[in-house]
Design an enzyme around this catalytic site. Structure first.
Site, PDB file in Angstrom:
ATOM      1  N   CYS A 405       0.829  -1.221   0.000  1.00 22.09           N
ATOM      2  CA  CYS A 405       0.000   0.000   0.000  1.00 22.09           C
ATOM      3  C   CYS A 405       0.860   1.266   0.000  1.00 22.09           C
ATOM      4  O   CYS A 405       0.431   2.306  -0.480  1.00 22.09           O
ATOM      5  CB  CYS A 405      -0.878   0.069   1.239  1.00 22.09           C
TER       6      CYS A 405
HETATM    7  N1  LIG Z   1      -3.786  -0.630  -0.828  1.00 19.02           N
HETATM    8  C1  LIG Z   1      -4.171  -0.630   0.430  1.00 19.02           C
HETATM    9  N2  LIG Z   1      -4.549  -1.748   0.996  1.00 19.02           N
HETATM   10  N3  LIG Z   1      -4.243   0.533   1.081  1.00 19.02           N
HETATM   11  C2  LIG Z   1      -4.529   0.703   2.461  1.00 19.02           C
HETATM   12  C3  LIG Z   1      -5.079   2.045   2.747  1.00 19.02           C
HETATM   13  C4  LIG Z   1      -5.387   2.281   4.176  1.00 19.02           C
HETATM   14  C5  LIG Z   1      -6.052   3.584   4.460  1.00 19.02           C
HETATM   15  N4  LIG Z   1      -6.170   3.813   5.865  1.00 19.02           N
HETATM   16  C6  LIG Z   1      -7.439   3.603   3.844  1.00 19.02           C
HETATM   17  O1  LIG Z   1      -8.358   3.167   4.488  1.00 19.02           O
HETATM   18  O2  LIG Z   1      -7.648   4.032   2.753  1.00 19.02           O
END
Ligand SMILES: NC(=[NH2+])NCCC[C@H](N)C(=O)O
Length: 415
Positions: A405
């Site tokens: 991420c």
């Molecule tokens: N590619 C990912 N899994 N990204 C995680 C993003 C986390 C971030 N707190 C959201 O909710 O957007």
């Protein structure tokens, strides 16, 4: 033609160039009761988060990747082209939900007054509070003087703490990128930062865009997996709608600029925070190995979209099967090995999944970045002969995203 053309044809080819965002003031500029408004869920120790992030960047550099920072690329684009600054601020303001329209020109004036491009980018990320505005100047209306019921330390533009997850606002696919319409408005504001430098930065201008961020349907980069030069897998998730995948596939197959993608697997995953994106439940770590979150992959519904023979044609097949079967179909590998987060133990799996145990970033086939804290999952990966690059994770994991991420590959070696 861009000086540094995008080239991403897999999840695992040796990482050559990657875009990150080093967390800054935006990660700390929040009161506890503003966490949810800014779409983050904890208080961070910013200096530690930055140290951990620098350690992550160093791992990537040491493995041979050029590490670029979104905040620097955007500032450079603005320095190179005055039009970049205007384009960025126009789109940023259009998306910043300033609570009172009368305050909009004041916010814009405040941003316009920041001369240094890098300071402007940092401020745009960090957000703005009412007391920073010059309420006494301009037409003096009651609403302005009262700030529409806002307290002096209330946000007029929210902070953007999730912006260190550079994976989500865009997705590199082949030689271009999809510019996303993100599910939460709070995060959708991250997209113009990338769109602007991809449009104006001398190294990236001319990059093909496969999806328009003003489209109605939502899509996020965590759901987009590059399987090979011709095949993409995209999660149908809480954040990515089938309609977006439809449009993306059509653009890739039949858009004005040629793309090598001719097949897109759309894989339905459960809705929920622990399954927020396809890369939260499954990432590729080697030619024939994926990490997975146990318990969601026995019976899945998926679709295969293929470029038809006649112009504009897209053929759709429905597929039912396990995640293993669908990944085997997509990769063409006979026996894909799924390595379970937490070693399959339900308690460990749940704990480590919460800290993105399945969310690895491959920097070469069989060599992946993982969070240090996911000790059970890491031991299982080690036993499967995967080379682990350990990323310190006390603070970074609080954002509910892992090494994948936090990274947007711009170039990988072909596999
Ligand atoms: N590619 C990912 N899994 N990204 C995680 C993003 C986390 C971030 N707190 C959201 O909710 O957007």
């Amino acid at each position: 033609m861009a000086n540094k053309p995008i080239h991403v044809t897999s999840e695992i080819g040796a990482l050559q160039r990657v875009v990150l965002h080093r967390p800054g003031r935006e990660l700390a500029n929040m009161k506890a009761d503003e966490f949810e408004k800014c779409w983050i869920h904890d208080a961070f120790y910013l200096e530690y988060a930055q140290e951990e992030h620098d350690a992550f960047a160093n791992i990537l550099r040491e493995s041979g990747a050029e590490v670029l920072y979104m905040e620097e690329l955007l500032a450079e684009a603005m320095d190179a082209h005055p039009a970049a600054r205007t384009a960025f601020l126009d789109e940023y303001m259009a998306q910043a939900p300033v609570p009172d329209p009368q305050l909009v020109p004041l916010v814009r004036a405040k941003l316009d007054a920041i001369e240094d491009s890098r300071d402007l980018v940092d401020k745009a990320l960090a957000g703005m509070r009412l007391h920073e505005l010059d309420l006494a100047h301009g037409p003096r209306t009651l609403a302005r003087l009262e700030g529409d019921g806002l307290a002096p330390d209330d946000f007029v533009v929210y902070s953007m703490p999730s912006s260190y997850f550079s994976r989500d606002p865009i997705a590199s696919i082949g030689t271009g990128v999809a510019l996303h319409r993100m599910y939460y408005n709070q995060r959708n504001r991250e997209v113009p930062f990338y769109k602007t430098f991809l449009t104006y930065h001398p190294d990236f201008a001319g990059t093909p865009f496969w999806y328009d961020n003003h489209s109605a349907a939502h899509i996020e980069g965590g759901d987009v997996l590059n399987i090979n030069e011709t095949t993409l897998a995209v999660g149908i998730s809480e954040r990515t709608e089938a309609a977006a995948i439809d449009t993306l596939a059509r653009n890739l197959f039949w858009g004005e600029q040629p793309s090598a993608i001719d097949t897109v697997y759309a894989i339905k995953i459960p809705f929920g925070y622990e399954t927020m994106h396809l890369d939260t439940v499954c990432t590729q770590i080697d030619y024939d190995k994926f990490t997975v979150y146990p318990g969601m992959y026995d019976a899945l519904h998926a679709y295969r979209l293929r470029k038809g023979d006649n112009p504009g044609e897209v053929a759709v097949d429905e597929l039912d099967g396990s995640l293993k079967e669908i990944l085997q179909m997509a990769t063409g590998v006979d026996d894909v090995m799924l390595i379970e987060c937490g070693g399959g133990d339900p308690v460990e799996a749940s704990r480590e999944q919460w800290n993105d145990g399945s969310n690895t970033l491959a920097i070469a086939p069989g060599k992946v970045c993982v969070y240090e804290r996911n000790v059970v999952t890491n031991a299982v990966l080690d036993r499967a002969d995967i080379e682990l690059c350990i990323v310190p994770s006390e603070e970074l994991s609080r954002g509910r995203g892992g090494p994948r991420c936090m990274s947007m590959p711009f170039a990988r070696a072909d596999i």
